[in-house]
Design a protein around this motif. Structure first.
Motif, PDB file in Angstrom:
ATOM      1  N   GLN B  37       0.849  -1.191   0.000  1.00 39.73           N
ATOM      2  CA  GLN B  37       0.000   0.000   0.000  1.00 39.73           C
ATOM      3  C   GLN B  37       0.877   1.231   0.000  1.00 39.73           C
ATOM      4  OE1 GLN B  37      -2.642   0.504   3.358  1.00 39.73           O
ATOM      5  NE2 GLN B  37      -3.730   2.181   2.390  1.00 39.73           N
ATOM      6  N   ASP B  38       0.693   2.065  -1.009  1.00 40.51           N
ATOM      7  CA  ASP B  38       1.430   3.315  -1.130  1.00 40.51           C
ATOM      8  C   ASP B  38       0.427   4.449  -1.273  1.00 40.51           C
ATOM      9  OD1 ASP B  38       3.225   1.153  -3.048  1.00 40.51           O
ATOM     10  OD2 ASP B  38       4.216   2.191  -1.393  1.00 40.51           O
ATOM     11  N   PRO B  39       0.775   5.633  -0.759  1.00 41.37           N
ATOM     12  CA  PRO B  39      -0.166   6.773  -0.812  1.00 41.37           C
ATOM     13  C   PRO B  39      -0.636   7.060  -2.230  1.00 41.37           C
ATOM     14  CG  PRO B  39       1.690   7.263   0.618  1.00 41.37           C
ATOM     15  CD  PRO B  39       2.014   5.965  -0.058  1.00 41.37           C
ATOM     16  N   GLY B  40      -1.934   7.210  -2.381  1.00 40.03           N
ATOM     17  CA  GLY B  40      -2.506   7.562  -3.675  1.00 40.03           C
ATOM     18  C   GLY B  40      -2.571   6.429  -4.677  1.00 40.03           C
ATOM     19  N   MET B  41      -2.151   5.213  -4.260  1.00 41.74           N
ATOM     20  CA  MET B  41      -2.113   4.107  -5.215  1.00 41.74           C
ATOM     21  C   MET B  41      -2.914   2.901  -4.751  1.00 41.74           C
ATOM     22  SD  MET B  41       1.805   4.354  -6.550  1.00 41.74           S
ATOM     23  CE  MET B  41       1.402   3.595  -8.109  1.00 41.74           C
ATOM     24  N   GLY B  42      -3.557   2.999  -3.632  1.00 46.16           N
ATOM     25  CA  GLY B  42      -4.320   1.864  -3.143  1.00 46.16           C
ATOM     26  C   GLY B  42      -3.419   0.701  -2.772  1.00 46.16           C
ATOM     27  N   GLN B  85      11.003   0.374  -2.086  1.00 47.05           N
ATOM     28  CA  GLN B  85      10.224  -0.674  -1.423  1.00 47.05           C
ATOM     29  C   GLN B  85       9.712  -0.215  -0.051  1.00 47.05           C
ATOM     30  OE1 GLN B  85      13.323  -3.783  -1.973  1.00 47.05           O
ATOM     31  NE2 GLN B  85      11.740  -4.918  -3.099  1.00 47.05           N
ATOM     32  N   THR B  86       9.963   1.019   0.295  1.00 50.52           N
ATOM     33  CA  THR B  86       9.345   1.608   1.481  1.00 50.52           C
ATOM     34  C   THR B  86       7.844   1.631   1.274  1.00 50.52           C
ATOM     35  OG1 THR B  86      11.256   2.972   2.068  1.00 50.52           O
ATOM     36  CG2 THR B  86       9.093   3.716   2.832  1.00 50.52           C
ATOM     37  N   SER B  87       7.115   0.974   2.164  1.00 48.62           N
ATOM     38  CA  SER B  87       5.684   0.812   1.958  1.00 48.62           C
ATOM     39  C   SER B  87       5.080   0.125   3.182  1.00 48.62           C
ATOM     40  CB  SER B  87       5.439  -0.057   0.705  1.00 48.62           C
ATOM     41  OG  SER B  87       4.063  -0.091   0.377  1.00 48.62           O
ATOM     42  N   PHE B 109      -7.550  -9.816   5.959  1.00 51.14           N
ATOM     43  CA  PHE B 109      -6.265  -9.143   5.930  1.00 51.14           C
ATOM     44  C   PHE B 109      -5.563  -9.192   7.279  1.00 51.14           C
ATOM     45  CE2 PHE B 109      -5.888  -6.946   1.854  1.00 51.14           C
ATOM     46  CZ  PHE B 109      -7.152  -7.148   1.338  1.00 51.14           C
ATOM     47  N   GLY B 110      -4.241  -9.220   7.229  1.00 58.36           N
ATOM     48  CA  GLY B 110      -3.436  -9.052   8.420  1.00 58.36           C
ATOM     49  C   GLY B 110      -3.336  -7.585   8.791  1.00 58.36           C
ATOM     50  N   PRO B 111      -2.669  -7.263   9.888  1.00 55.02           N
ATOM     51  CA  PRO B 111      -2.599  -5.889  10.380  1.00 55.02           C
ATOM     52  C   PRO B 111      -1.585  -5.020   9.641  1.00 55.02           C
ATOM     53  CG  PRO B 111      -1.418  -7.338  11.848  1.00 55.02           C
ATOM     54  CD  PRO B 111      -2.063  -8.226  10.831  1.00 55.02           C
ATOM     55  N   GLY B 112      -0.788  -5.618   8.774  1.00 54.90           N
ATOM     56  CA  GLY B 112       0.177  -4.841   7.996  1.00 54.90           C
ATOM     57  C   GLY B 112       1.548  -4.753   8.648  1.00 54.90           C
ATOM     58  N   THR B 113       2.543  -4.543   7.787  1.00 55.87           N
ATOM     59  CA  THR B 113       3.926  -4.307   8.229  1.00 55.87           C
ATOM     60  C   THR B 113       4.399  -3.019   7.586  1.00 55.87           C
ATOM     61  OG1 THR B 113       4.475  -6.663   8.429  1.00 55.87           O
ATOM     62  CG2 THR B 113       6.313  -5.128   8.114  1.00 55.87           C
ATOM     63  N   ARG B 114       4.829  -2.089   8.408  1.00 56.54           N
ATOM     64  CA  ARG B 114       5.375  -0.836   7.863  1.00 56.54           C
ATOM     65  C   ARG B 114       6.870  -0.993   7.704  1.00 56.54           C
ATOM     66  NH1 ARG B 114       3.778   4.196   7.010  1.00 56.54           N
ATOM     67  NH2 ARG B 114       1.783   3.890   8.102  1.00 56.54           N
ATOM     68  N   LEU B 115       7.333  -0.934   6.466  1.00 53.71           N
ATOM     69  CA  LEU B 115       8.752  -1.113   6.157  1.00 53.71           C
ATOM     70  C   LEU B 115       9.323   0.190   5.606  1.00 53.71           C
ATOM     71  CD1 LEU B 115      11.286  -2.894   5.728  1.00 53.71           C
ATOM     72  CD2 LEU B 115      10.404  -3.396   3.443  1.00 53.71           C
ATOM     73  N   THR B 116      10.419   0.608   6.191  1.00 53.00           N
ATOM     74  CA  THR B 116      11.137   1.791   5.709  1.00 53.00           C
ATOM     75  C   THR B 116      12.530   1.361   5.276  1.00 53.00           C
ATOM     76  OG1 THR B 116       9.939   3.241   7.225  1.00 53.00           O
ATOM     77  CG2 THR B 116      11.977   4.084   6.282  1.00 53.00           C
ATOM     78  N   VAL B 117      12.898   1.730   4.061  1.00 50.39           N
ATOM     79  CA  VAL B 117      14.235   1.422   3.553  1.00 50.39           C
ATOM     80  C   VAL B 117      14.988   2.732   3.379  1.00 50.39           C
ATOM     81  CG1 VAL B 117      15.596   0.301   1.758  1.00 50.39           C
ATOM     82  CG2 VAL B 117      13.323  -0.592   2.362  1.00 50.39           C
ATOM     83  N   LEU B 118      16.072   2.862   4.120  1.00 50.55           N
ATOM     84  CA  LEU B 118      16.852   4.106   4.086  1.00 50.55           C
ATOM     85  C   LEU B 118      17.958   4.064   3.048  1.00 50.55           C
ATOM     86  CD1 LEU B 118      17.130   4.600   7.946  1.00 50.55           C
ATOM     87  CD2 LEU B 118      15.446   5.588   6.374  1.00 50.55           C
TER      88      LEU B 118
END
Lengths: 117, 118
Positions: B37-42, B85-87, B109-118
């Motif tokens: 899930q990315d902002p503005g892209m569903g 791949q930050t999403s 659905f599961g609760p989601g995983t927030r992944l940040t790639v620096l």
């Protein structure tokens, strides 16, 4: 390929009022399902309502109802008597129908709905 | 009955690092899915599986691999993470088309995983 479009990025409504969220889709399929999912701030995706394309009657679930216009490829969600707990992002989604269906969902971009007290 | 669970809930990676996201379901569902899930892209489908030992590509599979060694688990791997791949990643599951369940059955659905790639 199927596409789903939600043209309203953000909407707001006063508590107890009615709001309608729009969704249009493009497909060459004749049989399919349409869904509305709700994603509150908790991030959990929750199914709100579903519609089978072969059914003429619009689906309803308590305060939630849809206006399904197959020829126009339109699938709007109406929320009556809006409550603060309805504040969420709402996604419209499409699923093909058939024995080879793998259950894949095609999502729209989402509409953020804020219910104001 | 825990439904669909995802591990971890949050993760920060450096570019080039690898990681695996785990999805588990206890509903005996045949089908499992990974979305991002990315902002503005569903939500967009990355990979999916219609049964144990089978996987298939979705809409945005590049940079990801998956495995379904057990019916209840679906793993999503990032071999060399990139900032793109930050999403937020969601796993979902549902009954199969031959399960006898109603068509258009709900995806859980599961609760989601927030992944940040620096």
């Amino acid at each position: 390929a199927q596409t789903v479009t939600q043209s309203q990025p953000e909407m707001s409504v006063q508590e107890a009022e009615t709001v309608t969220l729009s969704c249009t889709y493009d497909t060459s399929e004749n049989n399919y399902y349409l869904f509305w999912y709700k994603q509150p701030p908790s991030r959990q995706m929750i199914l709100v309502i579903r519609q089978e394309a072969y059914k003429q009657q619009n689906a309803t679930e308590n305060r939630f109802s849809v206006n399904f216009q197959k020829a126009a490829k339109s699938f709007s969600l109406k929320i009556s008597d809006s409550q603060l707990g309805d504040t969420a992002m709402y996604f419209c989604a499409f699923m093909k129908y058939g024995s080879s269906n793998t259950g894949k969902l095609i999502f729209g971009q989402g509409t953020t709905l804020q219910v104001k007290p | 009955n825990a439904g669909v669970t995802q591990t971890p809930k949050f993760r920060v990676l450096k570019t080039g690092q690898s990681m695996t996201l785990l999805c588990a379901q206890d509903m005996n569902h045949e089908y499992m899915y990974w979305y991002r899930q990315d902002p503005g892209m569903g939500l967009r489908l990355i990979h999916y599986s219609v049964g144990e030992g089978t996987t298939a590509k979705g809409e945005v599979p590049d940079g990801y691999n998956v495995s379904r060694l057990k019916k209840q688990n679906f793993l999503l791997g990032l071999e060399s993470a990139a900032p793109s791949q930050t999403s937020v990643y969601f796993c979902a599951s549902s009954y199969s088309s031959t399960s006898g369940k109603p068509w258009g059955n709900e995806q859980f659905f599961g609760p989601g995983t927030r992944l940040t790639v620096l």
